[in-house]
Design an enzyme around this catalytic site. Structure first.
Site, PDB file in Angstrom:
ATOM      1  N   HIS A  47      -9.162  -9.871  -1.440  1.00 54.94           N
ATOM      2  CA  HIS A  47      -9.483  -9.695  -0.081  1.00 54.94           C
ATOM      3  C   HIS A  47      -9.967 -10.405   0.241  1.00 54.94           C
ATOM      4  O   HIS A  47     -11.341 -10.051   0.021  1.00 54.94           O
ATOM      5  CB  HIS A  47      -9.445  -7.659   0.198  1.00 54.94           C
ATOM      6  CG  HIS A  47      -9.428  -7.621   1.765  1.00 54.94           C
ATOM      7  ND1 HIS A  47      -7.939  -7.577   2.119  1.00 54.94           N
ATOM      8  CD2 HIS A  47     -10.189  -8.217   2.468  1.00 54.94           C
ATOM      9  CE1 HIS A  47      -8.873  -7.397   3.745  1.00 54.94           C
ATOM     10  NE2 HIS A  47      -9.911  -7.468   4.416  1.00 54.94           N
ATOM     11  N   ASP A  74       2.630  -7.129   2.822  1.00 58.25           N
ATOM     12  CA  ASP A  74       1.030  -6.736   3.102  1.00 58.25           C
ATOM     13  C   ASP A  74       1.146  -5.462   3.946  1.00 58.25           C
ATOM     14  O   ASP A  74       0.721  -4.728   4.739  1.00 58.25           O
ATOM     15  CB  ASP A  74      -0.158  -7.107   3.455  1.00 58.25           C
ATOM     16  CG  ASP A  74      -1.027  -6.472   3.804  1.00 58.25           C
ATOM     17  OD1 ASP A  74      -1.958  -5.537   3.291  1.00 58.25           O
ATOM     18  OD2 ASP A  74      -2.227  -6.994   5.047  1.00 58.25           O
ATOM     19  N   HIS A 127       0.954  -1.133  -0.162  1.00 59.10           N
ATOM     20  CA  HIS A 127      -0.668   0.796  -0.129  1.00 59.10           C
ATOM     21  C   HIS A 127       0.741   1.008   0.086  1.00 59.10           C
ATOM     22  O   HIS A 127       1.811   2.076   0.919  1.00 59.10           O
ATOM     23  CB  HIS A 127      -1.455  -0.214   0.955  1.00 59.10           C
ATOM     24  CG  HIS A 127      -1.742  -0.828   1.621  1.00 59.10           C
ATOM     25  ND1 HIS A 127      -3.056  -1.491   0.910  1.00 59.10           N
ATOM     26  CD2 HIS A 127      -2.205  -2.302   2.264  1.00 59.10           C
ATOM     27  CE1 HIS A 127      -3.697  -1.945   0.733  1.00 59.10           C
ATOM     28  NE2 HIS A 127      -2.508  -3.288   1.543  1.00 59.10           N
ATOM     29  N   LEU A 128       1.192   2.113  -0.753  1.00 60.79           N
ATOM     30  CA  LEU A 128       1.561   3.052  -1.188  1.00 60.79           C
ATOM     31  C   LEU A 128       0.761   4.581  -0.816  1.00 60.79           C
ATOM     32  O   LEU A 128       1.837   5.609  -0.952  1.00 60.79           O
ATOM     33  CB  LEU A 128       1.996   3.439  -2.850  1.00 60.79           C
ATOM     34  CG  LEU A 128       2.848   2.436  -2.926  1.00 60.79           C
ATOM     35  CD1 LEU A 128       3.504   2.638  -4.489  1.00 60.79           C
ATOM     36  CD2 LEU A 128       4.852   2.131  -1.876  1.00 60.79           C
ATOM     37  N   ARG A 129      -0.246   4.472  -0.709  1.00 62.67           N
ATOM     38  CA  ARG A 129      -1.116   5.610  -0.165  1.00 62.67           C
ATOM     39  C   ARG A 129      -1.361   6.250  -1.434  1.00 62.67           C
ATOM     40  O   ARG A 129      -2.454   7.223  -0.568  1.00 62.67           O
ATOM     41  CB  ARG A 129      -0.374   5.525   0.821  1.00 62.67           C
ATOM     42  CG  ARG A 129      -0.554   4.711   2.378  1.00 62.67           C
ATOM     43  CD  ARG A 129      -1.792   4.314   2.292  1.00 62.67           C
ATOM     44  NE  ARG A 129      -1.887   3.760   3.706  1.00 62.67           N
ATOM     45  CZ  ARG A 129      -2.761   2.407   4.000  1.00 62.67           C
ATOM     46  NH1 ARG A 129      -3.620   2.451   2.698  1.00 62.67           N
ATOM     47  NH2 ARG A 129      -2.797   1.054   5.176  1.00 62.67           N
ATOM     48  N   HIS A 147       0.739   3.679   8.325  1.00 61.78           N
ATOM     49  CA  HIS A 147      -0.224   4.323   8.874  1.00 61.78           C
ATOM     50  C   HIS A 147       0.097   5.833   9.977  1.00 61.78           C
ATOM     51  O   HIS A 147       1.470   5.289  10.037  1.00 61.78           O
ATOM     52  CB  HIS A 147      -1.906   4.056   9.884  1.00 61.78           C
ATOM     53  CG  HIS A 147      -2.650   2.954   8.954  1.00 61.78           C
ATOM     54  ND1 HIS A 147      -3.484   3.843   8.192  1.00 61.78           N
ATOM     55  CD2 HIS A 147      -2.321   1.470   8.693  1.00 61.78           C
ATOM     56  CE1 HIS A 147      -3.850   2.248   7.923  1.00 61.78           C
ATOM     57  NE2 HIS A 147      -3.469   1.317   7.876  1.00 61.78           N
ATOM     58  N   PHE A 189      -6.700  -1.023  10.413  1.00 63.69           N
ATOM     59  CA  PHE A 189      -5.822  -1.779  10.102  1.00 63.69           C
ATOM     60  C   PHE A 189      -4.458  -1.667   9.442  1.00 63.69           C
ATOM     61  O   PHE A 189      -4.585  -1.103   9.134  1.00 63.69           O
ATOM     62  CB  PHE A 189      -6.588  -2.490   9.406  1.00 63.69           C
ATOM     63  CG  PHE A 189      -8.034  -3.859  10.398  1.00 63.69           C
ATOM     64  CD1 PHE A 189      -7.580  -4.497  11.620  1.00 63.69           C
ATOM     65  CD2 PHE A 189      -8.655  -2.871   9.671  1.00 63.69           C
ATOM     66  CE1 PHE A 189      -8.635  -5.349  11.776  1.00 63.69           C
ATOM     67  CE2 PHE A 189     -10.532  -3.516  10.802  1.00 63.69           C
ATOM     68  CZ  PHE A 189      -9.945  -4.613  11.496  1.00 63.69           C
TER      69      PHE A 189
END
Length: 429
Positions: free
Chosen positions: A179, A305, A62-64, A309, A323
Site C-alpha cells: 500500500h 480491495d 479485507h475479511l476483518r 464497514h 475509507f
C-alpha cells in the site's frame, strides 16, 4: 466423487465461444470436451448454456476477522466471494491482532479451514502490528502459510526497513505487496486533492503521495532483487513509473480496483461516504491512464480491495468515515457491463485479468481452465440483468457507490475444488 458439468460454454484460447462439458474428479478438472457421455457414475449438473470460467482470483480482500467481526467475518466474506464468482481470495492482515507471528497466522489458518467457503490465502505483516518499526520473522511466517508480505492499509515509511524486508523476501522467493502512501504528504485528506476537494472545502490527498512511494520502492526492489507488487494503483504518475520500471526489467507488478476504472472524482455526488476509499477516486486523466495501463500490460490484473464497514461507521460523514467500499459481489457484472458490452475490453481480456494474470504473477495453481487444474469454476449467466441492491449482499458490508446500477452478466454458480459452494437462489455450505 465425480461431477459432470453439461451444456456449458467457454472461451477457447482463440477467444471463440464453444460448447463444453467438464468432468471433475478428485477436486481436479479431469476432462474438457465438446461432449462427455454420462455413464451414470457422476453427479450431473446442467449448465443450461451458461459461460464457464476458471474461478476468479482476488489478491486484495479485507475479511476483518479477527477483531472486526461487526464489519465482516471469514464466513460472510467468503460467501460474498463465492457469490461474486471468486474461488481464491487473499486476506489482508490489517486485523486485530495482526498475523505477524507464526502462532497468530496458524490461528488464522485454522479459522479459515473451519469457516471459509472458498480458498483463502492469508497475507502476513511486513512489520510487527503494521507499525513500520520491527520486521516480522519472514521465514517462520512463510512456513506457517503466508501468501506474501504486506502492511496494507499503511505504507512502510522507513526506506531502510523496506529494503531489508525486500532482501529477506527475495531470499525466500516471496513477494512484498505494498500500500503506497507517503505519510508526510497525506495532508489529513479524505478525498483526492482536486476539483472535488476544492469545491467542498475538504483536505485532499495529492497524487504524489502515492507515486513517490512507488518510485522509491521500485528502486529498492531493484536493489534487493525482489518481486514487488503495487496495491490498488490510482494515479497517472504511478502508471508511468511502473511502466518505466517494467521497461527497465525491474520485477514489479501492479493491480487496479474496479472502482478506479469505473469512477473518478467527477462522479462523486456530494458528500457521500460510500464514495470514500483509499486511494481516493482521482481525476479523469488518472482514470483514463489506469484503463490504458491495464490494456497495455503495465497493470497486470484487477483486484477488488473489498473493504466492508458498518452503516454506522459510514454515516459519520466524508471527513470522519473510514475509507473503503465492498466489491466482491459486483466486480464482474460492473466490469462486463461497462467495458466489455461497450467494446473497450474483450471478454477474454476481462476473464484473464480475473484469473490467469493473478495466477501467473503469484505462481498459483488456480486460475486456469484446463485439464489437471484445480476444479475451481465460475458459471456466469451472460444474459442476466439485475440492479445492484446492497440489501441482497451476503457480505456484512453494504457500503458501495454502485447502488442502483443496472448490470448484465451475473455469476450463478461457484465451484471450489469440485464442490458447489454457491448457487443463485441458495447457499451451499
Amino acid at each position: 466423487m465425480k461431477t459432470l458439468l453439461k451444456n456449458g460454454k467457454w472461451l477457447n484460447s482463440e477467444g471463440e465461444m464453444k460448447k463444453v462439458d467438464i468432468l471433475i474428479e478428485d477436486k481436479t478438472i479431469k476432462s474438457i470436451a465438446s461432449n462427455i457421455e454420462d455413464n451414470g457414475n457422476e453427479e450431473v449438473i446442467d449448465l443450461e448454456g451458461n459461460l464457464v470460467s476458471a474461478g476468479f482470483i482476488d489478491v486484495h480482500v479485507h475479511l476483518r476477522e479477527p477483531g472486526g467481526e461487526k464489519k465482516e467475518t471469514i464466513e460472510t466474506g467468503t460467501l460474498a466471494a463465492a457469490k461474486g464468482g471468486f474461488t481464491t481470495i487473499c486476506a489482508m492482515p490489517n486485523t486485530r491482532p495482526t498475523p505477524d507471528t507464526k502462532e497468530q497466522l496458524e490461528w488464522l489458518t485454522n479459522r479459515i479451514e473451519e469457516t471459509a467457503s472458498v480458498r483463502v490465502l492469508p497475507y502476513a505483516c511486513i512489520t510487527t502490528r503494521q507499525l513500520g518499526l520491527e520486521l516480522t520473522n519472514f521465514a517462520e511466517l512463510k512456513e506457517a502459510g503466508a501468501f506474501a508480505f504486506t502492511d496494507d492499509g499503511v505504507g512502510v515509511q522507513d526506506a531502510s526497513k523496506m529494503l531489508e524486508a525486500m532482501k529477506q523476501a527475495a531470499a525466500l522467493d516471496m513477494a512484498i505487496v505494498a500500500h503506497c502512501e507517503e505519510n508526510t504528504l497525506i495532508n489529513k485528506g479524505s478525498v483526492h486533492e482536486g476539483e472535488f476537494s476544492k469545491e467542498h472545502g475538504l483536505n485532499g490527498i495529492p497524487s504524489v503521495c502515492e507515486s513517490v512511494h512507488i518510485a522509491r520502492d521500485i528502486l529498492l526492489a531493484e536493489a534487493a532483487g525482489c518481486h514487488y507488487h503495487v496495491c490498488h494503483i490510482s494515479t497517472k504518475e504511478s502508471v508511468r513509473v511502473v511502466r518505466d520500471a517494467k521497461r527497465a526489467g525491474i520485477r514489479v507488478t501492479a493491480e487496479v480496483s474496479p472502482h478506479h476504472l469505473l469512477l473518478c472524482e467527477d462522479d462523486i455526488p456530494g458528500l457521500d461516504p460510500n464514495f470514500k476509499m483509499n486511494p481516493p477516486l482521482r481525476g479523469k486523466a488518472d482514470q483514463e491512464a489506469l484503463i490504458e495501463g491495464l490494456l497495455d500490460g503495465t497493470i497486470d490484473f484487477i483486484a477488488t480491495d473489498h473493504a466492508p464497514h458498518t452503516a454506522d461507521e459510514k454515516a459519520e460523514g466524508m471527513e470522519k468515515a473510514p475509507f473503503g467500499i465492498v466489491g466482491l459481489e459486483t466486480a464482474f457484472p460492473l466490469l462486463y457491463t461497462n467495458f466489455v458490452e461497450t467494446g473497450e475490453f474483450t471478454l477474454k481480456q476481462l476473464l484473464e485479468w480475473l484469473t490467469v494474470k493473478p495466477s501467473e504473477v503469484f505462481k498459483l495453481q488456480s486460475g486456469q481452465l484446463k485439464e489437471g487444474a484445480p476444479a475451481d469454476l465460475t458459471i456466469i449467466d451472460m444474459n442476466s440483468i439485475s440492479t445492484i441492491n446492497p440489501e441482497s449482499f451476503l457480505s456484512k458490508g453494504k457500503n458501495t457507490p454502485f447502488t442502483g446500477w443496472e448490470c448484465k452478466g451475473w455469476p450463478v454458480m461457484t465451484i471450489v475444488e469440485g464442490k458447489l459452494v454457491w448457487q443463485k437462489g441458495s447457499v451451499q455450505v
